[in-house]
Design an enzyme around this catalytic site. Structure first.
Site, PDB file in Angstrom:
ATOM      1  N   ASP A   1       0.842  -1.187   0.000  1.00  0.00           N
ATOM      2  CA  ASP A   1       0.000   0.000   0.000  1.00  0.00           C
ATOM      3  C   ASP A   1       0.882   1.243   0.000  1.00  0.00           C
ATOM      4  O   ASP A   1       2.044   1.189   0.418  1.00  0.00           O
ATOM      5  CB  ASP A   1      -0.924   0.018   1.223  1.00  0.00           C
ATOM      6  CG  ASP A   1      -2.154   0.895   1.008  1.00  0.00           C
ATOM      7  OD1 ASP A   1      -3.189   0.357   0.574  1.00  0.00           O
ATOM      8  OD2 ASP A   1      -2.076   2.112   1.261  1.00  0.00           O
TER       9      ASP A   1
ATOM     10  N   ASP B   1       4.151   3.111  -4.203  1.00  0.00           N
ATOM     11  CA  ASP B   1       3.203   3.905  -4.982  1.00  0.00           C
ATOM     12  C   ASP B   1       3.005   3.193  -6.317  1.00  0.00           C
ATOM     13  O   ASP B   1       3.916   3.157  -7.150  1.00  0.00           O
ATOM     14  CB  ASP B   1       3.781   5.310  -5.185  1.00  0.00           C
ATOM     15  CG  ASP B   1       2.901   6.206  -6.038  1.00  0.00           C
ATOM     16  OD1 ASP B   1       1.875   5.732  -6.563  1.00  0.00           O
ATOM     17  OD2 ASP B   1       3.242   7.400  -6.196  1.00  0.00           O
ATOM     18  N   VAL B   2       1.829   2.608  -6.534  1.00  0.00           N
ATOM     19  CA  VAL B   2       1.613   1.800  -7.729  1.00  0.00           C
ATOM     20  C   VAL B   2       1.563   2.623  -9.008  1.00  0.00           C
ATOM     21  O   VAL B   2       1.542   2.053 -10.104  1.00  0.00           O
ATOM     22  CB  VAL B   2       0.332   0.947  -7.618  1.00  0.00           C
ATOM     23  CG1 VAL B   2       0.408   0.003  -6.433  1.00  0.00           C
ATOM     24  CG2 VAL B   2      -0.918   1.821  -7.555  1.00  0.00           C
TER      25      VAL B   2
ATOM     26  N   ASN C   1      -5.308  -4.588  -6.928  1.00  0.00           N
ATOM     27  CA  ASN C   1      -6.498  -4.000  -6.321  1.00  0.00           C
ATOM     28  C   ASN C   1      -6.423  -2.490  -6.120  1.00  0.00           C
ATOM     29  O   ASN C   1      -7.445  -1.821  -6.097  1.00  0.00           O
ATOM     30  CB  ASN C   1      -6.764  -4.679  -4.972  1.00  0.00           C
ATOM     31  CG  ASN C   1      -7.841  -3.976  -4.188  1.00  0.00           C
ATOM     32  OD1 ASN C   1      -9.024  -4.060  -4.514  1.00  0.00           O
ATOM     33  ND2 ASN C   1      -7.433  -3.248  -3.159  1.00  0.00           N
TER      34      ASN C   1
ATOM     35  N   TYR D   1     -13.107   7.586 -14.449  1.00  0.00           N
ATOM     36  CA  TYR D   1     -13.237   6.303 -13.761  1.00  0.00           C
ATOM     37  C   TYR D   1     -13.692   5.223 -14.739  1.00  0.00           C
ATOM     38  O   TYR D   1     -13.109   4.136 -14.794  1.00  0.00           O
ATOM     39  CB  TYR D   1     -14.238   6.439 -12.617  1.00  0.00           C
ATOM     40  CG  TYR D   1     -14.238   5.264 -11.666  1.00  0.00           C
ATOM     41  CD1 TYR D   1     -13.149   5.024 -10.828  1.00  0.00           C
ATOM     42  CD2 TYR D   1     -15.321   4.394 -11.611  1.00  0.00           C
ATOM     43  CE1 TYR D   1     -13.151   3.944  -9.958  1.00  0.00           C
ATOM     44  CE2 TYR D   1     -15.334   3.315 -10.739  1.00  0.00           C
ATOM     45  CZ  TYR D   1     -14.236   3.101  -9.915  1.00  0.00           C
ATOM     46  OH  TYR D   1     -14.236   2.021  -9.060  1.00  0.00           O
TER      47      TYR D   1
ATOM     48  N   LYS E   1     -11.452   1.912 -15.924  1.00  0.00           N
ATOM     49  CA  LYS E   1     -11.973   0.584 -15.596  1.00  0.00           C
ATOM     50  C   LYS E   1     -12.274  -0.230 -16.854  1.00  0.00           C
ATOM     51  O   LYS E   1     -12.058  -1.446 -16.884  1.00  0.00           O
ATOM     52  CB  LYS E   1     -13.215   0.704 -14.707  1.00  0.00           C
ATOM     53  CG  LYS E   1     -12.904   1.257 -13.308  1.00  0.00           C
ATOM     54  CD  LYS E   1     -11.891   0.392 -12.574  1.00  0.00           C
ATOM     55  CE  LYS E   1     -11.656   0.866 -11.151  1.00  0.00           C
ATOM     56  NZ  LYS E   1     -10.688   0.002 -10.421  1.00  0.00           N
TER      57      LYS E   1
END
Length: 286
Positions: A37, A64-65, A91, A157, A161
């Site tokens: 995370d 940090d993804v 996720n 968003y 997605k």
């Protein structure tokens, strides 16, 4: 994947929301877990809580993804610690509400890196490792029903997605073509009581600009208010972990948890075939 005990899971966004539920369920199944995370203290607290549920071992990674170098470092740390990755759960994600003409480009960059490119970064690094292991592995990408339908008010968003869904479907084809023993699943829930409406507090420094008047505008405030309202009134989160892990056991690709959206998904396909475009009046049921 039928057996979970002592298998290795890498879970991103593990401190809150879905990630925390996945962390707890992986622990109940006796897995060895890497919990990642951006919030170091929060993921350590989540790992401590989850460890009591039966995990073979849990260690945490602060990363940090949205940064490819952080994602690659994280994978290296997991391999150094456990020597394998059997389950990858992409996720981590954020929400950015607002019209395209109001939302700053930096917000589009943030959500694209968090919701879509992070999946690319981890799969690019992890899939070759899984292939070399020679055992059955699973990848679960959190995509949202927003990747299967569209609505007004959050184009960023929906776009990210949908990209995550298309990526997962295409990767699944490629893995099949290679004969790789790796199953891909996409988790596509509707509104659930997660921490998603608090995404702003996880915003990395590189995507901040306090001088931009947008962040004190009524448009920004309204978007945040709507995001909070739909999340806090969503489905309770308690059953999510078990539902998703049961789907992993069954190698289920589409993990849908909100039957209410089935009609909308079907209507979207029907409208496509008929050449019919989006209709806001129909969407609102008026």
């Amino acid at each position: 994947m039928k057996e979970f005990k002592n298998k290795v899971a890498l879970i991103t966004g593990a401190a809150n929301g879905f990630g925390k539920e996945f962390l707890k369920e992986a622990s109940r199944r006796g897995m060895r877990i890497a919990a990642l995370d951006i919030e170091k203290d929060e993921v350590e607290a989540a790992a401590k809580e989850a460890k009591e549920l039966g995990a073979a071992e849990i260690f945490t990674i602060q990363a940090d993804v949205t940064k490819v170098e952080d994602c690659e470092r994280a994978v290296d740390e997991v391999i150094e610690k456990f020597g394998a990755i059997d389950l990858l759960m992409n996720n981590a994600g954020v929400v950015v509400p607002g019209d395209i003409w109001d939302t700053p480009v930096r917000d589009w960059e943030w959500i694209t890196h968090a919701n879509f490119l992070s999946h690319v970064y981890f799969m690019h690094k992890v899939i070759p490792i899984m292939m070399k292991q020679g055992t059955h592995c699973n990848i679960v990408n959190t995509c949202s029903v927003a990747g299967l339908i569209t609505s007004n008010g959050m184009p960023a968003y929906h776009a990210t997605k949908h990209a995550a869904v298309a990526l997962s479907e295409s990767v699944s084809y490629d893995l099949q073509a290679k004969g790789a023993d790796i199953s891909v699943s996409i988790y596509c829930p509707g509104f659930v009581q997660t921490d998603l409406h608090h995404a702003e507090r996880h915003r990395p420094e590189q995507y901040k600009d306090a001088s931009d008047p947008y962040y004190t505008s009524k448009e920004f405030a309204m978007g945040q208010k709507i995001a909070e309202q739909v999340i806090v009134t969503g489905m309770p989160i308690d059953s999510v972990g078990m539902r998703v892990f049961n789907a992993i056991e069954e190698d289920q690709f589409y993990i849908l948890t909100h039957p209410i959206y089935t009609t909308l998904i079907g209507k979207r396909v029907t409208d496509m075939l008929a050449g019919k475009g989006p209709n806001l009046i129909e969407l609102r049921g008026k």
